[in-house]
Design an enzyme around this catalytic site. Structure first.
Site, PDB file in Angstrom:
ATOM      1  N   ALA A  24       0.812  -1.215   0.000  1.00 19.28           N
ATOM      2  CA  ALA A  24       0.000   0.000   0.000  1.00 19.28           C
ATOM      3  C   ALA A  24       0.850   1.272   0.000  1.00 19.28           C
ATOM      4  O   ALA A  24       0.431   2.308  -0.509  1.00 19.28           O
ATOM      5  CB  ALA A  24      -0.930  -0.011   1.204  1.00 19.28           C
ATOM      6  N   ARG A  36      -1.533   0.606   7.697  1.00 17.53           N
ATOM      7  CA  ARG A  36      -0.877   0.541   9.002  1.00 17.53           C
ATOM      8  C   ARG A  36      -0.079   1.776   9.391  1.00 17.53           C
ATOM      9  O   ARG A  36       0.468   1.812  10.486  1.00 17.53           O
ATOM     10  CB  ARG A  36       0.017  -0.699   9.067  1.00 17.53           C
ATOM     11  CG  ARG A  36      -0.799  -1.982   9.057  1.00 17.53           C
ATOM     12  CD  ARG A  36       0.072  -3.209   9.242  1.00 17.53           C
ATOM     13  NE  ARG A  36      -0.704  -4.431   9.124  1.00 17.53           N
ATOM     14  CZ  ARG A  36      -1.108  -4.959   7.985  1.00 17.53           C
ATOM     15  NH1 ARG A  36      -0.802  -4.384   6.843  1.00 17.53           N
ATOM     16  NH2 ARG A  36      -1.813  -6.064   7.972  1.00 17.53           N
ATOM     17  N   ILE A 103      -4.643  -3.312  -4.642  1.00 16.41           N
ATOM     18  CA  ILE A 103      -5.869  -3.656  -5.360  1.00 16.41           C
ATOM     19  C   ILE A 103      -6.331  -2.475  -6.197  1.00 16.41           C
ATOM     20  O   ILE A 103      -7.456  -2.438  -6.666  1.00 16.41           O
ATOM     21  CB  ILE A 103      -6.960  -4.042  -4.334  1.00 16.41           C
ATOM     22  CG1 ILE A 103      -7.123  -2.930  -3.283  1.00 16.41           C
ATOM     23  CG2 ILE A 103      -6.608  -5.350  -3.637  1.00 16.41           C
ATOM     24  CD1 ILE A 103      -8.212  -3.189  -2.261  1.00 16.41           C
ATOM     25  N   HIS A 121      -3.726  -9.864  -3.941  1.00 20.22           N
ATOM     26  CA  HIS A 121      -4.946  -9.609  -3.167  1.00 20.22           C
ATOM     27  C   HIS A 121      -6.108  -9.171  -4.037  1.00 20.22           C
ATOM     28  O   HIS A 121      -7.046  -8.537  -3.573  1.00 20.22           O
ATOM     29  CB  HIS A 121      -4.659  -8.577  -2.066  1.00 20.22           C
ATOM     30  CG  HIS A 121      -3.710  -9.089  -1.017  1.00 20.22           C
ATOM     31  ND1 HIS A 121      -3.050  -8.272  -0.133  1.00 20.22           N
ATOM     32  CD2 HIS A 121      -3.315 -10.352  -0.724  1.00 20.22           C
ATOM     33  CE1 HIS A 121      -2.281  -9.022   0.668  1.00 20.22           C
ATOM     34  NE2 HIS A 121      -2.417 -10.274   0.323  1.00 20.22           N
ATOM     35  N   CYS A 157     -27.237 -16.989  -9.744  1.00 21.20           N
ATOM     36  CA  CYS A 157     -27.256 -18.139  -8.827  1.00 21.20           C
ATOM     37  C   CYS A 157     -27.602 -17.758  -7.387  1.00 21.20           C
ATOM     38  O   CYS A 157     -27.566 -18.621  -6.506  1.00 21.20           O
ATOM     39  CB  CYS A 157     -25.906 -18.851  -8.866  1.00 21.20           C
ATOM     40  SG  CYS A 157     -24.633 -18.028  -7.905  1.00 21.20           S
TER      41      CYS A 157
HETATM   42  P1  NAD Z   1       0.607  -1.475   5.098  1.00 20.26           P
HETATM   43  O1  NAD Z   1      -0.386  -0.399   5.224  1.00 20.26           O
HETATM   44  O2  NAD Z   1       0.656  -2.548   6.084  1.00 20.26           O
HETATM   45  O3  NAD Z   1       2.073  -0.857   5.052  1.00 20.26           O
HETATM   46  C1  NAD Z   1       2.409   0.176   4.207  1.00 20.26           C
HETATM   47  C2  NAD Z   1       3.809   0.618   4.580  1.00 20.26           C
HETATM   48  O4  NAD Z   1       4.232   1.573   3.633  1.00 20.26           O
HETATM   49  C3  NAD Z   1       3.908   1.259   5.950  1.00 20.26           C
HETATM   50  O5  NAD Z   1       4.901   0.594   6.690  1.00 20.26           O
HETATM   51  C4  NAD Z   1       4.297   2.720   5.668  1.00 20.26           C
HETATM   52  O6  NAD Z   1       5.253   3.211   6.569  1.00 20.26           O
HETATM   53  C5  NAD Z   1       4.905   2.636   4.303  1.00 20.26           C
HETATM   54  N1  NAD Z   1       4.699   3.813   3.460  1.00 20.26           N
HETATM   55  C6  NAD Z   1       3.558   4.515   3.263  1.00 20.26           C
HETATM   56  N2  NAD Z   1       3.742   5.469   2.340  1.00 20.26           N
HETATM   57  C7  NAD Z   1       5.042   5.385   1.962  1.00 20.26           C
HETATM   58  C8  NAD Z   1       5.848   6.110   1.049  1.00 20.26           C
HETATM   59  N3  NAD Z   1       5.346   7.088   0.305  1.00 20.26           N
HETATM   60  N4  NAD Z   1       7.152   5.768   0.931  1.00 20.26           N
HETATM   61  C9  NAD Z   1       7.687   4.764   1.677  1.00 20.26           C
HETATM   62  N5  NAD Z   1       6.958   4.039   2.543  1.00 20.26           N
HETATM   63  C10 NAD Z   1       5.663   4.347   2.687  1.00 20.26           C
HETATM   64  O7  NAD Z   1       0.442  -2.042   3.651  1.00 20.26           O
HETATM   65  P2  NAD Z   1       0.700  -3.495   3.095  1.00 20.26           P
HETATM   66  O8  NAD Z   1       1.860  -4.130   3.763  1.00 20.26           O
HETATM   67  O9  NAD Z   1       0.678  -3.356   1.652  1.00 20.26           O
HETATM   68  O10 NAD Z   1      -0.557  -4.370   3.566  1.00 20.26           O
HETATM   69  C11 NAD Z   1      -1.829  -3.899   3.703  1.00 20.26           C
HETATM   70  C12 NAD Z   1      -2.863  -4.616   2.864  1.00 20.26           C
HETATM   71  O11 NAD Z   1      -3.790  -3.611   2.541  1.00 20.26           O
HETATM   72  C13 NAD Z   1      -2.414  -5.170   1.572  1.00 20.26           C
HETATM   73  O12 NAD Z   1      -2.809  -6.477   1.572  1.00 20.26           O
HETATM   74  C14 NAD Z   1      -3.191  -4.446   0.481  1.00 20.26           C
HETATM   75  O13 NAD Z   1      -3.953  -5.377  -0.250  1.00 20.26           O
HETATM   76  C15 NAD Z   1      -4.184  -3.612   1.193  1.00 20.26           C
HETATM   77  N6  NAD Z   1      -4.256  -2.188   0.781  1.00 20.26           N
HETATM   78  C16 NAD Z   1      -4.134  -1.834  -0.522  1.00 20.26           C
HETATM   79  C17 NAD Z   1      -4.192  -0.495  -0.891  1.00 20.26           C
HETATM   80  C18 NAD Z   1      -4.045  -0.158  -2.342  1.00 20.26           C
HETATM   81  O14 NAD Z   1      -4.383  -0.947  -3.195  1.00 20.26           O
HETATM   82  N7  NAD Z   1      -3.490   1.021  -2.657  1.00 20.26           N
HETATM   83  C19 NAD Z   1      -4.373   0.501   0.064  1.00 20.26           C
HETATM   84  C20 NAD Z   1      -4.519   0.102   1.416  1.00 20.26           C
HETATM   85  C21 NAD Z   1      -4.443  -1.245   1.754  1.00 20.26           C
HETATM   86 ZN    ZN Z   2     -23.529 -16.343  -9.046  1.00 20.69          ZN
END
Ligand code: NAD
Ligand code: ZN
Length: 249
Positions: A24, A36, A103, A121, A157
């Site tokens: 993310a 997070r 996503i 995901h 369905c």
């Molecule tokens: P996470 O939120 O757990 O971690 C994101 C990390 O990125 C954090 O540790 C943060 O410090 C760091 N971060 C944020 N912006 C940054 C930047 N500009 N430069 C450097 N670091 C940066 O995300 P995750 O580990 O990907 O897991 C969360 C789940 O949430 C994933 O499974 C994902 O599917 C989903 N998600 C997706 C989106 C999206 O599609 N954009 C958005 C939110 C959550």
């Molecule tokens: Zn269906």
């Protein structure tokens, strides 16, 4: 920072087959909040478990409400400097695959061919029936929701309709997991961009890469679960680091 970017450039130059793994964090510079970070979504709401979604109409209603509220942010988002740098590395043949937890479809929007993006995901830009797989467009579901106050069950369905994403508690997609594993094992350089590396099995990919002898790079604002294992850790914004390393604005 300058020294770190030079080190990353040297690692890229030495690599025959790199893989990029994104979370993310790569999309926050496009205006999509992560989960997070202190300002992330989970500071406000808790995720909805797959089992709750399936078992309860009330949880489904809550999930759709969140989805539709969040939708304008998702639609307005454009690829940022980090996405563009990754796309350039793919175009140059340096990066063989982009494995993403995201996503939002922004890697594809930045010009990475569909075939080179592995979505662990799923994708939030459309929905499908959990039983028969019938595809449903978000706009049509939204229109029904605004009219009737609910997202109906599958017209074919009567199965439950859900965005085409993988929720907590839901099985990982097999084909994508397999491809991601193959690409990870074939990589000599594995670059993690913006993932806290605390969600398994996704976080196991950098471990596998490292075990197979690949060099591991982690770019993330905050410490991650695997910093100790990495050859290079850069705690800084992805756009600056990757844009600087690749020469993309
Ligand atoms: P996470 O939120 O757990 O971690 C994101 C990390 O990125 C954090 O540790 C943060 O410090 C760091 N971060 C944020 N912006 C940054 C930047 N500009 N430069 C450097 N670091 C940066 O995300 P995750 O580990 O990907 O897991 C969360 C789940 O949430 C994933 O499974 C994902 O599917 C989903 N998600 C997706 C989106 C999206 O599609 N954009 C958005 C939110 C959550
Ligand atoms: Zn269906």
């Amino acid at each position: 920072m300058k020294h770190d970017i030079a080190t990353l450039q040297a690692m890229l130059a030495a690599s025959q087959r790199a893989v990029v793994f994104t979370g993310a964090g790569i999309s926050t510079e496009s205006g999509i909040p992560d989960f997070r970070s202190p300002t992330g979504m989970w500071a406000k709401v808790k995720p909805i478990m797959f089992q709750d979604y399936v078992a309860s109409a009330a949880w489904r209603a809550e999930a759709w409400k969140r989805k539709f509220e969040h939708e304008h942010t998702m639609r307005a988002a454009q690829p940022n400097r980090g996405h563009r740098a990754v796309a350039r590395l793919v175009r140059e043949g340096k990066v063989a695959a982009v494995i993403t937890q995201n996503i939002d479809g922004l890697h594809q929007a930045s010009g990475v061919p569909d075939a080179k993006v592995i979505e662990l995901h799923g994708n939030a830009t459309y929905a499908h029936c959990l039983d028969c797989g019938e595809r449903y467009e978000i706009d049509a579901l939204r229109a029904a929701w605004e009219r009737d106050g609910v997202v109906h069950d599958c017209l074919k369905c009567e199965g439950i309709i859900k965005t085409a994403t993988i929720s907590f508690g839901q099985a990982m997609p097999e084909a994508q997991m397999l491809r991601a594993q193959q690409e990870t094992m074939a990589a000599d350089l594995f670059i993690v961009l913006g993932s806290s590396l605390v969600v398994y099995p996704a976080a196991s990919f950098p471990e596998v890469a490292r075990r197979k002898g690949a060099r591991l790079v982690i770019v993330n604002n905050e410490p991650t679960g695997l910093d100790d294992m990495a050859d290079l850790v850069i705690h800084h914004g992805i756009g600056d680091v990757m844009g600087g390393a690749v020469g993309v604005n």
